[in-house]
Design a protein around this motif. Structure first.
Motif, PDB file in Angstrom:
ATOM      1  N   GLY A   1       0.814  -1.213   0.000  1.00 50.19           N
ATOM      2  CA  GLY A   1       0.000   0.000   0.000  1.00 50.19           C
ATOM      3  C   GLY A   1       0.844   1.258   0.000  1.00 50.19           C
ATOM      4  N   THR A   2       1.956   1.235   0.725  1.00 56.58           N
ATOM      5  CA  THR A   2       2.848   2.392   0.735  1.00 56.58           C
ATOM      6  C   THR A   2       3.409   2.652  -0.656  1.00 56.58           C
ATOM      7  N   MET A   3       3.765   1.576  -1.376  1.00 53.01           N
ATOM      8  CA  MET A   3       4.257   1.760  -2.742  1.00 53.01           C
ATOM      9  C   MET A   3       3.143   2.277  -3.658  1.00 53.01           C
ATOM     10  N   GLY A   4       1.936   1.745  -3.494  1.00 50.56           N
ATOM     11  CA  GLY A   4       0.812   2.238  -4.280  1.00 50.56           C
ATOM     12  C   GLY A   4       0.512   3.690  -3.990  1.00 50.56           C
ATOM     13  N   GLU A   5       0.699   4.084  -2.730  1.00 52.93           N
ATOM     14  CA  GLU A   5       0.476   5.480  -2.355  1.00 52.93           C
ATOM     15  C   GLU A   5       1.431   6.399  -3.105  1.00 52.93           C
ATOM     16  N   GLN A   6       2.654   5.929  -3.359  1.00 50.21           N
ATOM     17  CA  GLN A   6       3.638   6.747  -4.076  1.00 50.21           C
ATOM     18  C   GLN A   6       3.394   6.711  -5.581  1.00 50.21           C
ATOM     19  N   PHE A   7       3.150   5.530  -6.136  1.00 51.34           N
ATOM     20  CA  PHE A   7       2.990   5.410  -7.586  1.00 51.34           C
ATOM     21  C   PHE A   7       1.646   5.931  -8.082  1.00 51.34           C
ATOM     22  N   LEU A   8       0.575   5.646  -7.341  1.00 49.28           N
ATOM     23  CA  LEU A   8      -0.770   5.942  -7.828  1.00 49.28           C
ATOM     24  C   LEU A   8      -1.474   7.046  -7.047  1.00 49.28           C
ATOM     25  N   GLY A   9      -1.051   7.280  -5.822  1.00 51.39           N
ATOM     26  CA  GLY A   9      -1.746   8.253  -4.982  1.00 51.39           C
ATOM     27  C   GLY A   9      -1.127   9.628  -5.000  1.00 51.39           C
ATOM     28  N   ASN A  10      -0.129   9.816  -5.862  1.00 49.02           N
ATOM     29  CA  ASN A  10       0.542  11.108  -5.949  1.00 49.02           C
ATOM     30  C   ASN A  10       0.652  11.516  -7.413  1.00 49.02           C
TER      31      ASN A  10
ATOM     32  N   TYR B   1       5.772  10.890   0.612  1.00 45.93           N
ATOM     33  CA  TYR B   1       4.657  11.822   0.425  1.00 45.93           C
ATOM     34  C   TYR B   1       3.336  11.197   0.871  1.00 45.93           C
ATOM     35  N   ARG B   2       2.535  12.025   1.513  1.00 46.06           N
ATOM     36  CA  ARG B   2       1.141  11.680   1.787  1.00 46.06           C
ATOM     37  C   ARG B   2       0.287  12.879   1.408  1.00 46.06           C
ATOM     38  N   ALA B   3      -0.799  12.607   0.702  1.00 49.37           N
ATOM     39  CA  ALA B   3      -1.651  13.695   0.231  1.00 49.37           C
ATOM     40  C   ALA B   3      -2.210  14.463   1.421  1.00 49.37           C
ATOM     41  N   PRO B   4      -1.897  15.749   1.565  1.00 44.10           N
ATOM     42  CA  PRO B   4      -2.401  16.521   2.710  1.00 44.10           C
ATOM     43  C   PRO B   4      -3.910  16.653   2.708  1.00 44.10           C
ATOM     44  N   GLU B   5      -4.533  16.541   1.521  1.00 43.12           N
ATOM     45  CA  GLU B   5      -5.997  16.631   1.454  1.00 43.12           C
ATOM     46  C   GLU B   5      -6.672  15.520   2.253  1.00 43.12           C
ATOM     47  N   LEU B   6      -5.933  14.421   2.484  1.00 42.69           N
ATOM     48  CA  LEU B   6      -6.516  13.302   3.225  1.00 42.69           C
ATOM     49  C   LEU B   6      -6.190  13.350   4.716  1.00 42.69           C
ATOM     50  N   ASP B   7      -5.474  14.370   5.165  1.00 39.81           N
ATOM     51  CA  ASP B   7      -5.120  14.458   6.589  1.00 39.81           C
ATOM     52  C   ASP B   7      -6.349  14.461   7.501  1.00 39.81           C
ATOM     53  N   PRO B   8      -7.419  15.199   7.167  1.00 37.96           N
ATOM     54  CA  PRO B   8      -8.599  15.132   8.053  1.00 37.96           C
ATOM     55  C   PRO B   8      -9.166  13.719   8.175  1.00 37.96           C
TER      56      PRO B   8
ATOM     57  N   LEU C   1       0.445  14.174  -9.047  1.00 39.35           N
ATOM     58  CA  LEU C   1       1.204  15.386  -9.361  1.00 39.35           C
ATOM     59  C   LEU C   1       2.695  15.232  -9.082  1.00 39.35           C
ATOM     60  N   SER C   2       3.096  14.063  -8.546  1.00 42.06           N
ATOM     61  CA  SER C   2       4.497  13.817  -8.173  1.00 42.06           C
ATOM     62  C   SER C   2       5.001  14.884  -7.207  1.00 42.06           C
ATOM     63  N   ILE C   3       4.139  15.311  -6.313  1.00 35.05           N
ATOM     64  CA  ILE C   3       4.513  16.337  -5.339  1.00 35.05           C
ATOM     65  C   ILE C   3       5.580  15.768  -4.410  1.00 35.05           C
ATOM     66  N   GLY C   4       6.638  16.553  -4.218  1.00 44.50           N
ATOM     67  CA  GLY C   4       7.703  16.125  -3.325  1.00 44.50           C
ATOM     68  C   GLY C   4       8.679  15.153  -3.935  1.00 44.50           C
ATOM     69  N   ASN C   5       8.436  14.710  -5.180  1.00 45.27           N
ATOM     70  CA  ASN C   5       9.336  13.757  -5.809  1.00 45.27           C
ATOM     71  C   ASN C   5      10.651  14.416  -6.201  1.00 45.27           C
ATOM     72  N   ASP C   6      11.684  13.616  -6.259  1.00 45.14           N
ATOM     73  CA  ASP C   6      12.993  14.102  -6.693  1.00 45.14           C
ATOM     74  C   ASP C   6      13.051  14.292  -8.205  1.00 45.14           C
ATOM     75  N   GLY C   7      12.228  13.557  -8.926  1.00 45.00           N
ATOM     76  CA  GLY C   7      12.224  13.645 -10.388  1.00 45.00           C
ATOM     77  C   GLY C   7      11.050  12.865 -10.935  1.00 45.00           C
ATOM     78  N   SER C   8      11.126  12.496 -12.212  1.00 46.46           N
ATOM     79  CA  SER C   8      10.028  11.780 -12.857  1.00 46.46           C
ATOM     80  C   SER C   8       9.805  10.426 -12.201  1.00 46.46           C
ATOM     81  N   ILE C   9       8.640   9.863 -12.425  1.00 43.14           N
ATOM     82  CA  ILE C   9       8.219   8.670 -11.702  1.00 43.14           C
ATOM     83  C   ILE C   9       9.120   7.471 -11.964  1.00 43.14           C
TER      84      ILE C   9
END
Length: 580
Positions: free
Chosen positions: A243-252, A554-561, A254-262
């Motif tokens: 799930g953590t890998m899916g969160e990075q590959f599919l849940g981000n 990265y974790r989407a801040p929109e999901l923090d609530p 916009l690639s926010i916070g990434n060092d470069g392309s996916i």
């Protein structure tokens, strides 16, 4: 190791092994500073080289000891006997590697390794991979662009948008596409306590309900996201890890916070583009590099390691003296050093015997023409051996015809992730196949996926092949052995993975089995663990030098609530809000 010309039956080329009589014990080089700053790093893979790099930059006198080759599983491997007319040997490898955009620790190290005129050192040798192809047996393949426009991720939009994007590439019913998007939302909106307490102890297959889904769902969502992406098994890999890998590959998106392309790879063989410049940088920093030494034991005195024992390749015993010791070996080798004396002080290390390893190794096919399969990676969806590949020539600045005999135009580097399932040609798992049978079987599985609409792979174009030299055929048992197994993050294994430092005051652990933020056996995990170990040493020694920089995923801040809501729901034994 194995090299063959095409599929001939020529004999296996073996490297010469030097042997010698046992001589006198040789002390290790002490280093320039004996004031509590001598560090012995035991292991020269990514974890060991990272530790040496961080320590040397902070003024410690470092010696690195490595048994086989610098870089460990990340290194490239010259193909013996393939050089000609002044050209170097063909480049082989344990398996191809890629550098996702969410990797932060490895790229940070790369920027500090000088390379020619590169402004950012080795980091500038990373190139983006624009596409990935999913190849099926029936010819209904799909190509996925790896740079995607971002979308909003409010819960409903998240499900609908991700479900629609999956629908463009996959053949699952829309209900299953939306179901999978919902499962990702469940994980992404789960609090840390649920991730560790519930999802760490649940298998990915159970989480996605693969047993009740279509063949396409099982092949792509359950199997591909585990064995193909991270060399895990869906029935034993934890939801937390996958799930953590899916969160990075599919849940981000916009690639926010990434060092470069996916998806990035190196622009040349790994040793040329990364490992050789790295060892040169370490030597420039004063690191003493000792190759051909295998660590065999640790001596414990007064809750400290007083010395380490090793054996050189010629059989000569060696005593390693230092003030601090970093064990930067793979889990299966590190746990061999945990003597009763070590475990008496750090009893939690006994749990490492519960860690699980499996095989993921590579084979390279050298072709007389460029493959033209896709401009990136290929996943062979229905291949029983869970194959993925990449055509390297188009991504390298040094083209393949500058190696070997000059006739090779491409290298199709293939990862074999499942060594336990029978193949389609010989009906045997890879572990029970000779090297030539492995080469023929992998070729058969790839051509079955790629040639159903025309000859993409032609045996006439095959120049030679090279199997990972860690795979060794045992004639007596009729099975292979593997010198480089891969740690698999099984459900519930977090409790058995140690911290980088404990009650042995001057012993520090670095490796992809250590507890890390990325929580996956990767180069990134190895690098992150080494930084944590160095920071522990700096605390022990009271050093005022800056701590190693560390990064979080990265974790989407929109999901923090929603995560905050999930904290109260988990504390009261309620399921995640979206876990219906």
């Amino acid at each position: 190791m194995a090299i063959r010309l095409g599929f001939s039956r020529r004999g296996l080329l073996r490297g010469a092994v030097a042997a010698g009589a046992v001589g006198a014990v040789r002390p290790a080089v002490a280093g320039a500073d004996s004031g509590g700053r001598r560090v012995a790093v035991l292991g020269g893979g990514v974890a060991g080289l990272t530790a040496a790099h961080e320590l040397a930059e902070r003024g410690f006198a470092v010696t690195v000891y490595e048994r086989r080759a610098w870089g460990g599983k990340a290194r490239s491997v010259p193909v013996p006997g393939s050089a000609g007319d002044g050209r170097p040997e063909l480049p082989g490898e344990h398996g191809f590697r890629f550098f996702p955009g969410f990797y932060q620790h490895v790229p940070d190290t790369m920027r500090r390794i000088p390379f020619a005129d590169n402004a950012n050192g080795v980091w500038n040798n990373l190139v983006s991979v624009p596409q990935a192809r999913g190849a099926r047996l029936d010819g209904d393949d799909f190509v996925v662009p790896l740079s995607v426009d971002g979308v909003g991720i409010a819960p409903e939009v998240f499900r609908e948008t991700l479900g629609a994007s999956i629908a463009t590439a996959l053949r699952m019913p829309m209900s299953e596409e939306l179901y999978f998007a919902n499962r990702l939302l469940v994980f992404n909106s789960s609090c840390d306590a649920r991730r560790l307490g519930q999802w760490e102890n649940t298998s990915w297959r159970d989480f996605v309900g693969a047993g009740e889904r279509s063949h396409e769902f099982r092949a792509l969502i359950s199997r591909s996201l585990t064995s193909l992406l991270v060399a895990a098994k869906d029935d034993i890999a934890s939801v937390r890890t996958i799930g953590t890998m899916g969160e990075q590959f599919l849940g981000n998106p916009l690639s926010i916070g990434n060092d470069g392309s996916i998806d990035r790879v190196l622009n040349n063989p790994t040793n040329t583009a990364w490992i050789d410049p790295w060892t040169q940088r370490l030597q420039a920093l004063g690191v003493n590099m000792v190759l051909g030494t295998e660590v065999t034991g640790l001596d414990v005195r007064d809750r400290r390691i007083s010395r380490a024992f090793a054996t050189d390749n010629d059989g000569t015993p060696r005593v390693i003296d230092a003030d601090h010791f970093f064990v930067a070996l793979p889990a299966e080798r590190a746990r061999q050093l945990w003597s009763p004396e070590v475990l008496a002080v750090r009893p939690e290390l006994a749990g490492m015997d519960r860690l699980f390893t499996d095989w993921m190794s590579g084979i390279q096919y050298y072709l007389r023409s460029e493959g033209g399969i896709v401009d990136g990676h290929v996943a062979y969806i229905d291949a029983p051996w869970a194959l993925t590949s990449i055509s390297q020539n188009s991504l390298w600045s040094n083209k393949l015809d500058s190696y070997g005999d000059g006739t090779v135009r491409d290298c199709l580097s293939v990862d074999i992730s499942d060594w336990n399932t029978p193949g389609i040609r010989y009906g045997k798992p890879a572990k029970e196949c000779t090297h030539e049978e492995i080469a023929r079987e992998v070729w058969a599985q790839m051509t079955a996926h790629l040639n159903d609409r025309g000859p993409v792979l032609r045996e006439a174009d095959l120049h030679s092949w090279f199997l990972d030299p860690g795979i060794t055929w045992q004639e007596r048992t009729g099975r292979n052995t593997n010198a480089d197994p891969l740690l698999i993050n099984t459900a519930g294994s977090w409790q058995y993975r140690p911290e980088p430092h404990g009650n042995l005051e001057n012993l520090y652990l670095a490796g992809d089995y250590i507890r890390t933020n990325i929580d996956l056996a990767t180069m990134e995990g190895a690098n992150e663990s080494a930084r944590a170990a160095v920071n522990a040493l700096l605390e022990v020694t009271g050093s005022h030098t800056p701590r190693c920089r560390t990064f979080t995923l990265y974790r989407a801040p929109e999901l923090d609530p929603l995560r905050r809501l999930d904290e109260s729901r988990y504390a009261t034994a309620q399921p995640n809000l979206f876990d219906t």
